[in-house]
Structure formats: structure tokens, C-alpha cells
Motif scaffolding. Structure first.
Motif, short mmCIF file in Angstrom:
data_model
loop_
_atom_site.label_atom_id
_atom_site.label_comp_id
_atom_site.label_asym_id
_atom_site.label_seq_id
_atom_site.Cartn_x
_atom_site.Cartn_y
_atom_site.Cartn_z
N HIS A 172 0.83 -1.20 0.00
CA HIS A 172 0.00 0.00 0.00
C HIS A 172 0.87 1.25 0.00
CE1 HIS A 172 -3.31 -2.70 0.81
NE2 HIS A 172 -2.61 -3.22 1.80
N ASP A 173 0.22 2.41 -0.24
CA ASP A 173 0.98 3.65 -0.29
C ASP A 173 1.05 4.32 1.08
OD1 ASP A 173 -1.64 4.38 -0.17
OD2 ASP A 173 -1.61 5.66 -1.96
N PHE A 174 0.95 3.54 2.11
CA PHE A 174 1.22 3.99 3.47
C PHE A 174 2.08 2.94 4.15
CE2 PHE A 174 -2.87 1.75 3.46
CZ PHE A 174 -2.68 0.77 4.43
N PRO A 175 2.87 3.32 5.15
CA PRO A 175 3.77 2.34 5.76
C PRO A 175 3.04 1.30 6.59
CG PRO A 175 3.94 4.46 6.86
CD PRO A 175 3.08 4.68 5.67
N LEU A 176 3.55 0.07 6.55
CA LEU A 176 3.06 -0.97 7.45
C LEU A 176 3.48 -0.66 8.88
CD1 LEU A 176 3.85 -4.21 5.43
CD2 LEU A 176 1.70 -2.95 5.56
N ALA A 177 4.66 -0.08 9.03
CA ALA A 177 5.17 0.32 10.34
C ALA A 177 6.06 1.53 10.17
CB ALA A 177 5.95 -0.82 10.98
N ASP A 178 5.91 2.48 11.08
CA ASP A 178 6.76 3.66 11.13
C ASP A 178 6.92 3.98 12.61
OD1 ASP A 178 8.12 6.01 10.91
OD2 ASP A 178 6.65 7.03 9.65
N LEU A 179 7.93 3.36 13.23
CA LEU A 179 8.12 3.41 14.67
C LEU A 179 9.42 4.14 14.98
CD1 LEU A 179 7.16 -0.27 15.56
CD2 LEU A 179 5.68 1.75 15.56
N ASP A 197 4.98 -4.99 20.29
CA ASP A 197 3.61 -4.58 20.61
C ASP A 197 2.79 -4.28 19.35
OD1 ASP A 197 4.19 -4.80 23.29
OD2 ASP A 197 4.52 -2.65 23.59
N TYR A 198 3.45 -3.72 18.35
CA TYR A 198 2.75 -3.26 17.15
C TYR A 198 2.47 -4.38 16.15
CZ TYR A 198 1.59 -0.01 13.36
OH TYR A 198 0.96 0.68 12.36
N ALA A 199 3.39 -5.33 16.04
CA ALA A 199 3.29 -6.35 15.00
C ALA A 199 1.96 -7.08 14.98
CB ALA A 199 4.45 -7.34 15.13
N PRO A 200 1.39 -7.49 16.12
CA PRO A 200 0.12 -8.22 16.07
C PRO A 200 -1.05 -7.36 15.56
CG PRO A 200 1.21 -8.55 18.19
CD PRO A 200 1.93 -7.44 17.50
N GLN A 201 -0.87 -6.05 15.49
CA GLN A 201 -1.96 -5.17 15.08
C GLN A 201 -1.85 -4.70 13.64
OE1 GLN A 201 -3.08 -2.27 18.28
NE2 GLN A 201 -1.06 -2.84 19.10
N VAL A 202 -0.78 -5.06 12.95
CA VAL A 202 -0.55 -4.54 11.60
C VAL A 202 -1.71 -4.86 10.67
CG1 VAL A 202 0.89 -4.76 9.55
CG2 VAL A 202 1.97 -4.46 11.78
N GLU A 203 -2.14 -6.11 10.64
CA GLU A 203 -3.20 -6.50 9.72
C GLU A 203 -4.51 -5.77 10.03
OE1 GLU A 203 -2.81 -8.17 6.96
OE2 GLU A 203 -0.68 -8.30 7.47
N GLU A 204 -4.79 -5.56 11.31
CA GLU A 204 -5.99 -4.82 11.68
C GLU A 204 -5.94 -3.38 11.17
OE1 GLU A 204 -9.51 -3.37 13.59
OE2 GLU A 204 -8.87 -5.33 12.84
N PHE A 205 -4.79 -2.74 11.29
CA PHE A 205 -4.67 -1.37 10.81
C PHE A 205 -4.80 -1.30 9.29
CE2 PHE A 205 -2.06 -0.52 14.83
CZ PHE A 205 -3.16 -0.01 15.49
N ILE A 206 -4.32 -2.32 8.59
CA ILE A 206 -4.49 -2.36 7.14
C ILE A 206 -5.97 -2.50 6.79
CG2 ILE A 206 -4.04 -3.71 5.05
CD1 ILE A 206 -1.31 -4.40 6.25
N LEU A 207 -6.69 -3.38 7.50
CA LEU A 207 -8.13 -3.54 7.26
C LEU A 207 -8.89 -2.24 7.50
CD1 LEU A 207 -9.08 -7.02 8.74
CD2 LEU A 207 -9.19 -6.31 6.35
N ARG A 208 -8.53 -1.52 8.53
CA ARG A 208 -9.23 -0.26 8.82
C ARG A 208 -9.11 0.71 7.65
NH1 ARG A 208 -7.82 1.14 15.19
NH2 ARG A 208 -8.37 -0.92 16.02
N ALA A 209 -7.99 0.65 6.93
CA ALA A 209 -7.79 1.53 5.80
C ALA A 209 -8.43 1.00 4.53
CB ALA A 209 -6.29 1.74 5.56
N THR A 210 -8.33 -0.31 4.29
CA THR A 210 -8.69 -0.87 2.99
C THR A 210 -10.05 -1.57 2.97
OG1 THR A 210 -7.54 -2.96 3.47
CG2 THR A 210 -6.25 -1.19 2.43
N ASP A 211 -10.50 -2.08 4.08
CA ASP A 211 -11.77 -2.82 4.15
C ASP A 211 -12.39 -2.63 5.53
OD1 ASP A 211 -13.88 -4.49 3.68
OD2 ASP A 211 -12.70 -6.29 3.29
N PRO A 212 -12.81 -1.40 5.85
CA PRO A 212 -13.24 -1.10 7.22
C PRO A 212 -14.43 -1.92 7.71
CG PRO A 212 -13.77 0.69 5.73
CD PRO A 212 -12.89 -0.23 4.98
#
Length: 218
Positions: A172-179, A197-212
Motif C-alpha cells: 500500500h501507499d502507506f507504511p506498514l510500520a513507522d516506529l 507490541d505493534y506487529a500483532p496489530q498490523v493487519e488490523e490497521f491495514i483492514l481499517r484503511a482498505t476494508d473497514p
């Protein structure tokens, strides 16, 4: 006084960077990344303008080598600059200006390049590349963090490190992680903790953007 690495995962196509320095705010200056395009590092007496310029060159079809050469040719102050680039095919290139302070060095590996300046010793980049290559099946973020920790273990830089960054881009045109960690006693360890802490939430954050509709969170 910065050591950093660009890396690519051949399996997923993800591209990322990790770096650390004894100045505050390393993550605001050195790494410039575009999904599916490539990445650029700009450090030493850092000119952040060279990062977007380099990404634009990569996007236009330039290789990593062509990109670094064009960046050097474009700035009259190239003697102060230390640069690296990684293209979407895994090609790498670097540049050390004549005024970059020692110890400085570089190392290239499969799908990665590491550079550093004002280092404790010139073996730091090679240690980073070796750590990145040690487990090619691991997630890219884990490999980048391993490289950063290895650079510190190999001596790091002359001064105490106070800031560190991890940035990874995927499809995607946004970062998967920017820590980022700033003004910390052990920023590399803290950065690794943030990623855990962040890794388990990556897929959820992608869904919020692409398939809310399928996302679980608020």
C-alpha cells in the motif's frame, strides 16, 4: 554518527529501513521509502531533500546505482553526504563524500545495504548485513531490527545512541510500520519492544484503511 540499513524481502516485496544515531530525531531525516519503488538513505551532514529526490529517480525507472550517481551530481555539497539506495529489484548502491568523518564504511548483501559514519569501527555495516541475512524467511521488520542490534553490538558509533527508527512499506501507499524512539537510554531495545507490541496489530490497521467493514476496532 549514524548507522543504518535498507532491506527488501524478496518473498513479500516489502521494503524497509532501520537506523540509529546519537542525535535526536533520526527517523525524521534519514530514510525515504516508497512501496514497490525502493528506498534512499541520506545521512552524515544530512540533506533530507535528497531523499524524495532519490525516490523520484527510482520511480522514474533509475536503478539504485543510477539514483545515487544522479543525487551526487545534483548537489554541490556532496563531499559532506553519505547516501545509499535500494531499488525494487534488490539492487543497491552507496556513496561516501570525501568529507564524511571516520570511521565510515558500507556493506552490501542480497537485497540490502548498510552504511555508517563516525563509527566505533569500520566493521559495523558488515555486522548489520550479516544479521539481516541470517534468517531470510523471517518478517522484514524482524530482520531490520536484528541488523540494527548487530550494528550496536559490533560497536555502533562513537557516542551514545539516543534515537532509532524502523520503517517498513508493503503493498500500500502507506507504511506498514513507522516506529521511532527519541532521547532514550537504550533506543534500539525500546524500538524492538515497540515492534513486538505493534506487529500483532498490523493487519488490523491495514483492514481499517482498505476494508473497514471487516475491521474489528473502532
Amino acid at each position: 554518527m549514524t548507522f543504518s540499513l535498507l532491506g527488501r524481502c524478496a518473498r513479500t516485496g516489502q521494503i524497509g529501513a532501520a537506523g540509529a544515531t546519537s542525535n535526536i530525531g533520526v527517523g525524521a531525516r534519514i530514510q525515504h521509502i516508497a512501496a514497490g519503488v525502493g528506498a534512499v538513505l541520506t545521512q552524515h551532514r544530512t540533506d533530507p531533500r535528497l531523499g524524495p529526490r532519490g525516490v523520484a529517480l527510482l520511480r522514474s525507472g533509475c536503478s539504485a546505482r543510477e539514483t545515487v550517481d544522479a543525487l551526487v551530481a545534483s548537489t554541490p555539497h556532496h563531499g559532506w553526504r553519505q547516501l545509499a539506495a535500494l531499488d525494487a529489484r534488490g539492487g543497491t548502491a552507496h556513496f561516501h563524500g570525501a568529507r564524511v568523518k571516520p570511521a565510515h564504511n558500507h556493506a552490501h548483501g542480497r537485497d540490502c545495504v548498510a552504511i555508517g559514519n563516525i563509527l566505533a569501527n569500520d566493521g559495523v555495516p558488515a555486522a548489520m548485513v550479516a544479521a539481516f541475512a541470517a534468517d531470510p524467511g523471517a518478517p522484514l521488520a524482524d530482520r531490520l531490527l536484528a541488523a540494527l542490534a548487530a550494528g550496536e553490538a559490533a560497536g555502533g558509533e562513537h557516542g551514545p545512541v539516543v534515537s532509532a527508527v524502523l520503517e517498513v512499506h508493503g503493498a500500500h501507499d502507506f507504511p506498514l510500520a513507522d516506529l521511532r524512539v527519541d532521547r532514550a537510554k537504550d533506543p534500539i531495545a525500546e524500538l524492538a519492544g515497540l515492534w513486538r507490541d505493534y506487529a500483532p496489530q498490523v493487519e488490523e490497521f491495514i483492514l481499517r484503511a482498505t476494508d473497514p467493514d471487516r475491521a474489528r476496532g473502532g
